[in-house]
Scaffold this motif. Structure first.
Motif, PDB file in Angstrom:
ATOM      1  N   GLY A 151      12.145  20.144  11.566  1.00 52.08           N
ATOM      2  CA  GLY A 151      12.964  19.797  10.415  1.00 52.08           C
ATOM      3  C   GLY A 151      12.450  18.634   9.594  1.00 52.08           C
ATOM      4  O   GLY A 151      13.034  18.341   8.538  1.00 52.08           O
ATOM      5  N   ARG A 152      11.409  17.975  10.036  1.00 48.74           N
ATOM      6  CA  ARG A 152      10.864  16.874   9.235  1.00 48.74           C
ATOM      7  C   ARG A 152      10.183  17.431   7.991  1.00 48.74           C
ATOM      8  O   ARG A 152       9.350  18.324   8.076  1.00 48.74           O
ATOM      9  N   CYS A 153      10.564  16.872   6.879  1.00 47.85           N
ATOM     10  CA  CYS A 153      10.066  17.401   5.608  1.00 47.85           C
ATOM     11  C   CYS A 153       9.652  16.241   4.712  1.00 47.85           C
ATOM     12  O   CYS A 153      10.003  15.082   4.948  1.00 47.85           O
ATOM     13  N   LEU A 154       8.913  16.582   3.667  1.00 46.44           N
ATOM     14  CA  LEU A 154       8.476  15.578   2.707  1.00 46.44           C
ATOM     15  C   LEU A 154       9.477  15.386   1.574  1.00 46.44           C
ATOM     16  O   LEU A 154       9.626  14.281   1.051  1.00 46.44           O
ATOM     17  N   VAL A 155      10.184  16.448   1.216  1.00 41.98           N
ATOM     18  CA  VAL A 155      11.075  16.410   0.064  1.00 41.98           C
ATOM     19  C   VAL A 155      12.343  17.181   0.399  1.00 41.98           C
ATOM     20  O   VAL A 155      12.284  18.243   1.036  1.00 41.98           O
ATOM     21  N   ILE A 156      13.494  16.631  -0.023  1.00 42.98           N
ATOM     22  CA  ILE A 156      14.743  17.391  -0.003  1.00 42.98           C
ATOM     23  C   ILE A 156      14.788  18.169  -1.305  1.00 42.98           C
ATOM     24  O   ILE A 156      15.075  17.618  -2.370  1.00 42.98           O
ATOM     25  N   THR A 157      14.502  19.433  -1.228  1.00 39.89           N
ATOM     26  CA  THR A 157      14.352  20.229  -2.440  1.00 39.89           C
ATOM     27  C   THR A 157      15.677  20.409  -3.161  1.00 39.89           C
ATOM     28  O   THR A 157      16.759  20.342  -2.557  1.00 39.89           O
TER      29      THR A 157
ATOM     30  N   VAL B 297       6.503   3.826   2.583  1.00 44.86           N
ATOM     31  CA  VAL B 297       6.979   5.210   2.482  1.00 44.86           C
ATOM     32  C   VAL B 297       5.969   6.087   1.749  1.00 44.86           C
ATOM     33  O   VAL B 297       5.656   7.200   2.189  1.00 44.86           O
ATOM     34  N   THR B 298       5.426   5.598   0.653  1.00 48.06           N
ATOM     35  CA  THR B 298       4.640   6.465  -0.225  1.00 48.06           C
ATOM     36  C   THR B 298       3.196   6.624   0.205  1.00 48.06           C
ATOM     37  O   THR B 298       2.500   7.479  -0.354  1.00 48.06           O
ATOM     38  N   TRP B 299       2.736   5.850   1.190  1.00 48.70           N
ATOM     39  CA  TRP B 299       1.319   5.974   1.534  1.00 48.70           C
ATOM     40  C   TRP B 299       0.997   7.379   2.056  1.00 48.70           C
ATOM     41  O   TRP B 299      -0.113   7.894   1.843  1.00 48.70           O
ATOM     42  N   ARG B 300       1.956   8.020   2.732  1.00 54.05           N
ATOM     43  CA  ARG B 300       1.730   9.393   3.200  1.00 54.05           C
ATOM     44  C   ARG B 300       1.600  10.346   2.012  1.00 54.05           C
ATOM     45  O   ARG B 300       0.769  11.273   2.041  1.00 54.05           O
ATOM     46  N   TYR B 301       2.405  10.137   1.002  1.00 54.09           N
ATOM     47  CA  TYR B 301       2.352  11.003  -0.168  1.00 54.09           C
ATOM     48  C   TYR B 301       1.063  10.765  -0.961  1.00 54.09           C
ATOM     49  O   TYR B 301       0.495  11.715  -1.502  1.00 54.09           O
ATOM     50  N   TRP B 302       0.626   9.520  -1.009  1.00 53.62           N
ATOM     51  CA  TRP B 302      -0.654   9.238  -1.636  1.00 53.62           C
ATOM     52  C   TRP B 302      -1.790   9.925  -0.877  1.00 53.62           C
ATOM     53  O   TRP B 302      -2.736  10.457  -1.478  1.00 53.62           O
ATOM     54  N   GLY B 303      -1.679   9.932   0.437  1.00 49.79           N
ATOM     55  CA  GLY B 303      -2.703  10.604   1.246  1.00 49.79           C
ATOM     56  C   GLY B 303      -2.751  12.098   0.980  1.00 49.79           C
ATOM     57  O   GLY B 303      -3.845  12.691   0.910  1.00 49.79           O
ATOM     58  N   ARG B 304      -1.587  12.724   0.804  1.00 49.30           N
ATOM     59  CA  ARG B 304      -1.566  14.147   0.502  1.00 49.30           C
ATOM     60  C   ARG B 304      -2.150  14.421  -0.882  1.00 49.30           C
ATOM     61  O   ARG B 304      -2.839  15.439  -1.088  1.00 49.30           O
ATOM     62  N   GLN B 305      -1.898  13.535  -1.834  1.00 49.63           N
ATOM     63  CA  GLN B 305      -2.482  13.724  -3.161  1.00 49.63           C
ATOM     64  C   GLN B 305      -4.010  13.621  -3.103  1.00 49.63           C
ATOM     65  O   GLN B 305      -4.726  14.407  -3.745  1.00 49.63           O
ATOM     66  N   LEU B 306      -4.498  12.679  -2.314  1.00 47.23           N
ATOM     67  CA  LEU B 306      -5.950  12.537  -2.164  1.00 47.23           C
ATOM     68  C   LEU B 306      -6.547  13.759  -1.486  1.00 47.23           C
ATOM     69  O   LEU B 306      -7.607  14.261  -1.899  1.00 47.23           O
ATOM     70  N   PHE B 307      -5.867  14.256  -0.452  1.00 51.37           N
ATOM     71  CA  PHE B 307      -6.361  15.433   0.248  1.00 51.37           C
ATOM     72  C   PHE B 307      -6.364  16.650  -0.681  1.00 51.37           C
ATOM     73  O   PHE B 307      -7.292  17.478  -0.651  1.00 51.37           O
TER      74      PHE B 307
ATOM     75  N   GLY C 278       5.233  15.871 -11.563  1.00 50.28           N
ATOM     76  CA  GLY C 278       6.341  15.026 -11.113  1.00 50.28           C
ATOM     77  C   GLY C 278       6.032  14.302  -9.812  1.00 50.28           C
ATOM     78  O   GLY C 278       6.361  13.122  -9.659  1.00 50.28           O
ATOM     79  N   ALA C 279       5.393  14.984  -8.860  1.00 49.29           N
ATOM     80  CA  ALA C 279       5.045  14.346  -7.593  1.00 49.29           C
ATOM     81  C   ALA C 279       4.044  13.218  -7.794  1.00 49.29           C
ATOM     82  O   ALA C 279       4.157  12.141  -7.184  1.00 49.29           O
ATOM     83  N   VAL C 280       3.065  13.443  -8.674  1.00 49.20           N
ATOM     84  CA  VAL C 280       2.073  12.397  -8.939  1.00 49.20           C
ATOM     85  C   VAL C 280       2.730  11.189  -9.591  1.00 49.20           C
ATOM     86  O   VAL C 280       2.488  10.023  -9.200  1.00 49.20           O
ATOM     87  N   GLU C 281       3.586  11.413 -10.568  1.00 50.10           N
ATOM     88  CA  GLU C 281       4.206  10.294 -11.274  1.00 50.10           C
ATOM     89  C   GLU C 281       5.237   9.567 -10.405  1.00 50.10           C
ATOM     90  O   GLU C 281       5.472   8.375 -10.606  1.00 50.10           O
ATOM     91  N   ASN C 282       5.856  10.249  -9.467  1.00 50.26           N
ATOM     92  CA  ASN C 282       6.742   9.547  -8.530  1.00 50.26           C
ATOM     93  C   ASN C 282       5.959   8.574  -7.665  1.00 50.26           C
ATOM     94  O   ASN C 282       6.429   7.457  -7.378  1.00 50.26           O
ATOM     95  N   CYS C 283       4.760   8.958  -7.253  1.00 47.52           N
ATOM     96  CA  CYS C 283       3.919   8.040  -6.487  1.00 47.52           C
ATOM     97  C   CYS C 283       3.503   6.841  -7.344  1.00 47.52           C
ATOM     98  O   CYS C 283       3.512   5.690  -6.871  1.00 47.52           O
ATOM     99  N   LEU C 284       3.155   7.091  -8.594  1.00 52.25           N
ATOM    100  CA  LEU C 284       2.808   5.981  -9.474  1.00 52.25           C
ATOM    101  C   LEU C 284       4.025   5.092  -9.735  1.00 52.25           C
ATOM    102  O   LEU C 284       3.890   3.873  -9.883  1.00 52.25           O
TER     103      LEU C 284
END
Length: 517
Positions: A316-322, A419-429, A406-412
């Motif tokens: 159940g662990r997720c990145l976003v509550i859609t 919290v956001t370092w994981r999301y930054w890592g996914r953007q880099l990947f 939207g995901a990119v601008e939320n990180c910016l």
């Protein structure tokens, strides 16, 4: 002690006399009568029982020879002005010759007299009538004196009227933001009413609808709120209706935000409420694609099946509550509003709304907000639903471009945080994946043009790994879809989505005007 007349027709009974035993002034009287004194009860005053001798038996003659001028001492449990009803009843029933006018102290302490301290609240023995032996008269229990131990004990045994503080049970309000959703709205409302834990209120939030969405909602018996001068799309519409609802809701109440083109499975709300009670700040859903859309819809259904598999494998662990369907407690949403106003979260439009109207992906931004406030999020495997798929490549491009940008601008917007370092890592990947795909396709094109195509064992092994991954990750769709996935035809969607990523990064860098679908 005077004795009863020989012709008395009363049997021997035990009579309680309200007198306090007092040790005689001189112990020599007992020695003169040859009677050993009985020890007085310690720290407790009780009413001794005296047996009235049967006529003609001649018992207690030694005690009768003693001084008869000592009067009984009234018990301190009951004042002298209020005689004991029990003693009064016994005195009335017996002849005057049967009860002695005075009780010698020697008789009270005589070893032949039963001296058993008995609680005063014990009911006296019944009187037996010789004419009718079956008839017994039980004296009524005397009322307890106010402030006595008996009164205190009786107060503990009385029935107590328990008045509970009846708090209002938390209610669940379902919000359905809709823009021209007249075709899907009836199914969404029916799905809510068919829940094992249905919502208490269903509110359709019609945002600038030009079709019959508002009238259909009213015809189906739900509340309908139409937005006023809203230019901020879904986020602005939800902020308007939440501002109206907050004064009528408590912190324990729950709000469901569900897209009008989604259909919840019957157990969705029951499972989501369970996780909210366990302390989660937000509970989202695991969605699958609906019917229709042809080949484009088929690719999306496979994509959603892979997403559901990943979430289930992570418990159940997720990145976003859609935004398809999500539940929040009202108290948590109020915390978000306060944090936006006091600077702990990005202010958005500065009006302190729950949703940030300045971003393209309000659900992703709200997820960031909850995580930065220390709340946990989850998408349980039990919270399943069906959502609409895009039916054309054009519509799919618009949708995914908005999601990626939207995901990119939320990180910016939030920067690099815990919290956001994981999301930054996914953007880099994701960006590295785009570069690898460009290099791979470029190499194939170069080899096909210049005739230098050779099969290398290493790259062949890498290709086999990709094929196995495509087959295994789509198993939720059945074995037929697994066989089809082995052909790697879904690379079309992968390259399509990577092109959306590249375009989203470019638009963010060039600050191109944001647009909804």
């Amino acid at each position: 002690m005077s004795s009863a007349a020989p012709g008395s027709d009363l049997l021997e009974e035990t009579v309680r006399i309200p007198a306090q035993a007092r040790r005689p002034e001189s112990a020599g009287r007992h020695r003169a009568a040859g009677v050993r004194p009985s020890p007085a009860p310690r720290r407790r005053t009780a009413q001794p029982a005296v047996v009235v001798p049967e006529p003609g038996t001649g018992r207690h003659t030694a005690a009768a020879a003693l001084d008869e001028r000592v009067r009984p001492v009234p018990s301190p449990r009951r004042p002298e002005t209020a005689p004991d009803p029990q003693t009064e009843l016994l005195t009335t029933a017996l002849p005057t010759t049967a009860l002695p006018t005075t009780v010698p102290p020697a008789a009270l302490f005589s070893p032949t007299v039963p001296l058993h301290p008995s609680p005063s609240r014990r009911t006296g023995r019944a009187l037996v009538d010789r004419a009718d032996p079956a008839r017994r008269t039980v004296p009524p229990r005397p009322p307890a004196a106010e402030g006595s131990l008996r009164a205190a004990l009786e107060s503990l045994t009385r029935p107590i009227a328990v008045v509970r503080n009846r708090r209002r049970q938390p209610i669940l309000v379902a919000l359905l933001p809709a823009h021209n959703e007249q075709e899907t709205l009836p199914d969404a409302i029916a799905g809510l009413r068919g829940q094992t834990s249905p919502p208490d209120r269903i509110v359709v939030v019609s945002d600038n609808s030009t079709d019959a969405t508002p009238s259909i909602g009213r015809d189906l018996g739900v509340e309908v709120v139409e937005t006023v001068d809203n230019s901020d799309k879904k986020a602005g519409a939800l902020n308007q209706v939440l501002a109206r609802l907050f004064p009528t809701l408590t912190d324990d109440d729950v709000v469901l935000v569900q897209d009008a083109d989604s259909l919840l499975d019957p157990h969705f709300l029951e499972a989501a409420l369970f996780y909210l009670r366990r302390g989660y700040g937000g509970v989202g859903g695991v969605f699958r694609g609906g019917e229709g859309g042809g080949f484009v819809g088929h690719l999306q259904r496979n994509e959603y099946a892979r997403y559901a598999r990943d979430v289930n494998r992570l418990n159940g662990r997720c990145l976003v509550i859609t935004g398809t369907a999500a539940l929040f407690k009202v108290g948590m949403l109020r915390q978000v509003v306060e944090a936006r106003l006091d600077g702990r979260l990005p202010a958005g439009d500065g009006r302190g709304g729950v949703y940030d109207t300045t971003v393209l992906t309000e659900d992703n931004e709200l997820t960031f907000a909850l995580l930065h406030l220390g709340h946990r999020i989850i998408s349980p495997v039990q919270c399943t639903l069906t959502t609409e798929v895009m039916e054309s490549w054009r519509d799919l491009w618009k949708q995914r471009l908005r999601w990626k940008r939207g995901a990119v601008e939320n990180c910016l917007q939030y920067g690099m945080t815990r919290v956001t370092w994981r999301y930054w890592g996914r953007q880099l990947f994701t960006m590295l994946g785009c570069l690898v795909s460009v290099a791979y396709l470029g190499t194939l094109l170069w080899a096909a043009v210049f005739g230098g195509l050779h099969i290398h064992p290493f790259w062949l092994a890498v290709s086999v790994v990709f094929v196995v991954e495509r087959v295994v990750t789509v198993r939720y769709r059945g074995w037929r879809q697994m066989l089809l996935a082995a052909t790697m035809y879904e690379l079309i969607l992968d390259y399509f989505l990577q092109a959306c990523h590249v375009k989203a990064y470019w638009d963010s860098l060039t600050r191109k005007t944001k647009r909804w679908n």
